[in-house]
Design an enzyme around this catalytic site. Structure first.
Site, PDB file in Angstrom:
ATOM      1  CG  ASP A 313       9.243 -33.238  33.832  1.00  0.00           C
ATOM      2  OD1 ASP A 313       8.420 -32.637  33.121  1.00  0.00           O
ATOM      3  OD2 ASP A 313      10.374 -33.546  33.437  1.00  0.00           O
ATOM      4  CG  ASP A 620      14.242 -33.199  33.490  1.00  0.00           C
ATOM      5  OD1 ASP A 620      13.440 -32.261  33.255  1.00  0.00           O
ATOM      6  OD2 ASP A 620      14.343 -34.200  32.764  1.00  0.00           O
ATOM      7  CG  ASP A 624      11.061 -28.765  35.174  1.00  0.00           C
ATOM      8  OD1 ASP A 624       9.911 -28.539  34.773  1.00  0.00           O
ATOM      9  OD2 ASP A 624      11.788 -29.646  34.702  1.00  0.00           O
TER      10      ASP A 624
END
Length: 681
Positions: A313, A620, A624
């Protein structure tokens, strides 16, 4: 409103009750899961464990009580460990439920009322204020300076400005600026909206469903152990059978050779294998924890060593997740600012030359204006710097602090009036009095909007009339900075003879243009080195983000991921237009994914696994969680990560740092080598 069969006065109580029975309560439903007893007995399905249980029974028959107890203890320890891990993973949905709003302010029969959020139904009209959690998915019908933090859902690095415009049906979730989504938080302004989806039909509900259906797959170690166990066990039984048969042929009795065969089987079965592997993994887990990588599932330690691709990410992992001023245009020149995040440490440069901002009057005036025309606060929380308020305003406060302009200095210029920011005005003005009794109005906002209200420009200590050439030059610089994915704010000021009795837009005329501050969430320095190390180790890195394509490309380019090359970047919209077969053909060539949804992330993981990659996925936000659960090893952020993400993960980074993943992979490879040596022995 017509489709939802509702109006500004909301639903009647009778209609709301009918819809509640039709759609069900506004809460996440849990699928029926296996009972704890079934989960426990499933731990004994391993071929090696079955052989060990048989060995336990044979040991008891032969009177080898100590051997039987030892083998059984090993088997039970492995079974209990596996049971605890699987049982704990069921908490992910409960934590998702905690993110939902407990109550909502709704309009029913024309009256505002506070009610349990679980009783909301499609068609209800809800009211949103700063600090509220959005209680369901809503189509906004009123938005006054409304900003919503959608980071947990979409990965957007800054709060999203909302409006009531009509958008095409195919608009992806991150771009639906006329919607409020369940579980996100209002950070500014107020709004009103009609509920369009509740419970499992909301965007949060869809994520919950994806987390529930994502089955835990065996790790590479578990697959190998099952294969080795089956191979070793079968070989042991064959050898024992051959020995018993040869003995019988040589004239020994059947009973005698049966005892010999059983004894040999007990000796040959590698009952220490599960214990040795568990021990090696436990030592590795302890070592990784010392390096800020907390492993939640033992086999994941070894999986790290097999990792061949890391899907990371962008926001908060490859970058710090903190907006930072990188460039300041003042006096017709660009000043570069170093430092990453909210820590007020960094230097100012013009080209290669380091400059002292205190020796540049225009630069200091710009920083002072930006810090005063500001509602954010910089503070220490524990051992890290945080910003309370808007991230972009926080970046300006930090830039001023890097020049030595702290809170004590700013207090000398009390605010005596203001014209607040609105999404329509795209600017904010504050009025301040200096210790000498002078009065100034400081303005910040969108460069083209602020420039329209400027008559003068500040150049090298002189205030000159703003010419058309100046305007063109400023707009070109603004465009060039925006092309580098910088979020730009123009700063201007006006000196007044006396503070106005009433602050209004009349103050924002005939301003003096100071300059432009450009900010971005920049990449971590250590992430650059980590990506180089990955390349040398044969590990591919991929960036996945909910941010815009241009932003993702610039960060990837700075990290050396070649994300700016043609064909290396793919957006969620482009991905939707591809069939699975088309995507699988190009998936190995894509370095950056931008504007992606939770479903896209799962699809990316699946495509990579089909190509034979062992995929690690970092994240996070709640968005996700499905991909983390689907990947070979899910890595959650310890500082910024939500509880849901942590529960769906195999490993948690205590420092939210991409470099820590790479260090953990190195440790995983060492452990894998140790286990391989024991298996060879």
């Amino acid at each position: 409103m017509r489709v939802l069969k509702t109006g500004p006065g909301g639903l009647s109580e009778e209609e709301a009750r009918r819809r509640l029975s039709e759609y069900g309560p506004n809460e996440l439903r849990k699928e029926k899961k296996k009972s704890p007893l079934v989960l426990f007995f499933e731990q004994f399905r391993s071929y090696l464990i079955v052989i060990l249980l048989v060995a336990t029974v044979l040991s008891l028959i032969l009177g080898e009580i100590l051997d039987a107890i030892t083998i059984l203890a090993i088997v039970m320890a492995c079974a209990v460990l596996g049971f605890v891990e699987e049982y704990r993973s069921e908490r992910a949905l409960e934590l998702l439920k905690k993110l939902a709003a407990p109550t909502a302010l709704a309009i029913r029969e024309g009256k505002e009322q506070t009610m349990p959020a679980r009783e909301l139904v499609p068609g209800d009209v809800v009211i949103l204020h700063t600090g509220d959690k959005v209680p369901a998915d809503v189509r906004l019908i009123e938005a006054v300076n409304l900003k919503v933090d959608e980071a947990p859902l979409t990965g957007e690095s800054v709060p999203v400005e909302k409006n009531v415009r009509v958008l095409p049906e195919e608009t992806p979730v991150p771009d639906r600026v006329n919607m409020g989504f369940s579980g996100t938080t209002v950070t500014y302004g107020r709004g009103k909206g009609a509920v369009t989806a509740t419970g499992m039909m909301s965007e949060f509900g869809k994520i919950a469903a994806m987390v529930q259906v994502a089955e835990e797959e065996e790790t590479p170690l578990e697959k190998r152990m099952a294969h080795v166990g089956k191979w070793l066990g079968t070989l042991c039984l064959v050898v024992c059978g051959v020995v018993a048969l040869l003995g019988f042929i040589r004239g020994h009795t059947i009973l005698e050779m049966l005892i010999w065969g059983v004894s040999l089987a007990i000796a040959a079965v590698p009952e220490a294998l599960p214990a040795v592997v568990t021990g090696a993994l436990a030592i590795g887990m302890h070592e990784m924890a010392r390096r800020n990588a907390v492993v939640r599932r033992l086999p994941a330690v070894e999986t790290l060593g097999c990792t061949s691709i890391i899907c990371a990410d962008k926001t908060g992992t490859m970058t710090k997740g903190e907006m930072t001023v990188r460039k300041i245009y003042v006096n017709g020149e660009i000043a570069n600012v170093t430092g990453v995040g909210y820590e007020p440490k960094g230097d100012f440069y013009r080209g290669e030359d380091k400059i002292n901002p205190n020796n540049d009057a225009e630069l200091m005036l710009l920083l002072k204006a930006a810090a005063l025309c500001n509602d954010a606060k910089l503070a220490m929380e524990g051992d890290r710097w945080i910003v309370r308020g808007d991230a972009t305003e926080g970046a300006l406060i930090v830039a001023a602090a890097k020049a030595g302009m702290g809170e004590d200095e700013l207090r000398k210029y009390p605010r005596v009036g203001e014209v607040p920011f609105t999404s329509e005005r795209k600017r904010m003005t504050t009025i301040h009095t200096t210790p000498e009794g002078e009065n100034f109005a400081f303005v910040k906002g969108a460069p083209e909007i602020v420039l329209e209200r400027c008559k003068w420009i500040c150049k090298h200590g002189r205030t000159e009339e703003l010419t058309n050439k100046d305007r063109d030059d400023i707009l070109k610089v603004n465009e060039a900075m925006a092309g580098e994915a910088l979020r730009n704010l123009a700063i201007a000021y006006k000196q007044m003879e006396e503070a106005p009795t009433r602050a209004d837009e009349e103050i924002e005329k005939d301003l003096v243009f100071l300059g432009i501050a450009g900010m971005i969430d920049p990449p971590r320095e250590e992430a650059k080195e980590a990506i180089k190390l990955c390349k040398r180790s044969g590990i591919k890195t991929v960036m996945i983000t909910g941010d815009h394509k241009l932003t993702a490309m610039m960060v990837a380019k700075e990290l050396g991921m070649t994300g700016s090359e043609e064909g290396k970047v793919l957006t969620g919209t482009e991905l939707d237009k591809m069939s699975d077969e088309e995507f699988e053909r190009v998936v190995e060539d894509v370095a950056v994914y931008a504007r992606v949804s939770p479903a896209h992330k799962v699809r990316i993981v699946d495509a990579l696994k089909k190509k034979g990659y062992i995929a690690a996925m970092t994240g996070d936000g709640v968005n996700d969680a499905p991909a983390l659960k689907r990947s070979d090893i899910g890595v959650a952020m310890g500082i910024t990560g939500t509880d849901v993400t942590k529960e769906a993960s195999d490993m948690v980074l205590a420092d939210d740092n991409f470099a820590t993943i790479v260090a953990a992979v190195r440790e995983g490879r060492r452990i894998f080598d140790n286990i391989k040596k024991y298996l060879s022995y």
